[in-house]
Design an enzyme around this catalytic site. Structure first.
Site, mmCIF file in Angstrom:
data_model
loop_
_atom_site.group_PDB
_atom_site.id
_atom_site.type_symbol
_atom_site.label_atom_id
_atom_site.label_comp_id
_atom_site.label_asym_id
_atom_site.label_seq_id
_atom_site.Cartn_x
_atom_site.Cartn_y
_atom_site.Cartn_z
ATOM 1 N N ASP A 173 0.858 -1.184 0.000
ATOM 2 C CA ASP A 173 0.000 0.000 0.000
ATOM 3 C C ASP A 173 0.894 1.235 0.000
ATOM 4 O O ASP A 173 1.743 1.397 0.885
ATOM 5 C CB ASP A 173 -0.902 0.031 1.242
ATOM 6 C CG ASP A 173 -1.985 -1.028 1.197
ATOM 7 O OD1 ASP A 173 -2.306 -1.515 0.095
ATOM 8 O OD2 ASP A 173 -2.525 -1.375 2.270
ATOM 9 N N ASP A 199 -13.634 -4.398 -1.666
ATOM 10 C CA ASP A 199 -13.620 -4.186 -0.214
ATOM 11 C C ASP A 199 -15.003 -4.513 0.326
ATOM 12 O O ASP A 199 -16.005 -3.958 -0.144
ATOM 13 C CB ASP A 199 -13.273 -2.738 0.124
ATOM 14 C CG ASP A 199 -11.866 -2.361 -0.287
ATOM 15 O OD1 ASP A 199 -11.010 -3.260 -0.337
ATOM 16 O OD2 ASP A 199 -11.614 -1.175 -0.565
#
Length: 259
Positions: free
Chosen positions: A11, A130
């Protein structure tokens, strides 16, 4: 039998690799290009880069990081974050990515999946999904969330399993399933979520969110029916190595690519 893949997840925020818990309280984990090269040497099967604030900040894609990484690594590279158009995908693929991952943009415009698959082939299009559990739902259900400026994102009306199936119908060639309930907690993947999506689609499912022990990798492959495991904290901060993960899985009968 197809091997199960071990994929470090990087990330990226502000040019650095970070790792948080449910998208909050980020810790610095290093330089993205250097870390990618390290994982390549260590025997990772693939790498995934997510520019985690690109969609929120409505800015461009991180071509420079992708390009510099592609020059140093020799394993498949997936990049996501800020990809809103087919032109964005094309530029990222030309920069050196093997696959592009779309999440928020796909929810806002599902045709983007279809357009990307038509232009580059389904094998290049990854759906980032997600999902968060719907409290007290029976049978268990999950809602799709999209990235916003608020920790944990914003809930949509989309059912996670139904959205995964629709995305595959539109042309997605792989799905990364990130459990928002488990993300960064190191308490284990959401086995029910991964199993439900794996059973609903015909493309590879990559489990994400919750790896804290090597047993968690095995559990989500064995019980969650995942085709690959994405992990960050356990690799970034030295809890386990890629070698240890592969040896652990191989000892339990899971086919993995030799180091």
């Amino acid at each position: 039998m197809l091997t199960k893949r071990i994929i470090p997840c990087l990330d990226v925020k502000g040019g650095r690799v970070v790792k948080g818990v449910r998208f909050l309280d980020h810790r610095d984990a290093g330089d993205p290009v250097a870390l990618a090269a390290f994982y390549d040497r260590e025997g990772a099967d693939e790498l995934v880069f997510y520019d985690i604030t690109a969609s929120v900040e409505e800015r461009g894609i991180m071509l420079d990081v992708a390009s510099r990484t592609a020059e140093q690594v020799f394993i498949p590279l997936t990049v996501g974050g800020g990809l809103r158009t087919v032109d964005d995908m094309q530029r990222m693929l030309k920069a050196g990515a093997d696959k592009v991952s779309i999440n928020t943009a796909a929810v806002e415009n599902p045709r983007l999946i279809e357009e990307g698959a038509h232009a580059f082939g389904s094998q290049c299009i990854v759906l980032g999904l997600d999902a968060m559990r719907v409290p007290e739902s029976s049978p268990r259900r999950w809602r799709v969330r999209v990235r916003t400026g608020h920790g944990g994102g914003q809930e949509t009306t989309l059912d996670a399993v139904e959205w995964a199936a629709k995305a595959v119908d539109l042309g997605a060639g792989e799905i990364v399933v990130n459990s928002m309930d488990s993300d960064g907690t190191q308490g284990g993947y959401d086995l029910e979520l991964n199993r439900a999506i794996s059973e609903a689609v015909s493309v590879p499912v990559v489990a994400s969110g919750g790896a804290g022990k090597l047993e968690h990798l095995y559990d989500v492959i064995h019980q969650g029916k995942a085709d690959a495991v994405l992990a960050a904290s356990i690799f970034h901060f030295g809890t386990y190595s890629i070698r240890q993960a592969k040896e652990y899985l191989a000892q339990r009968g899971v086919p993995v690519r030799p180091l």
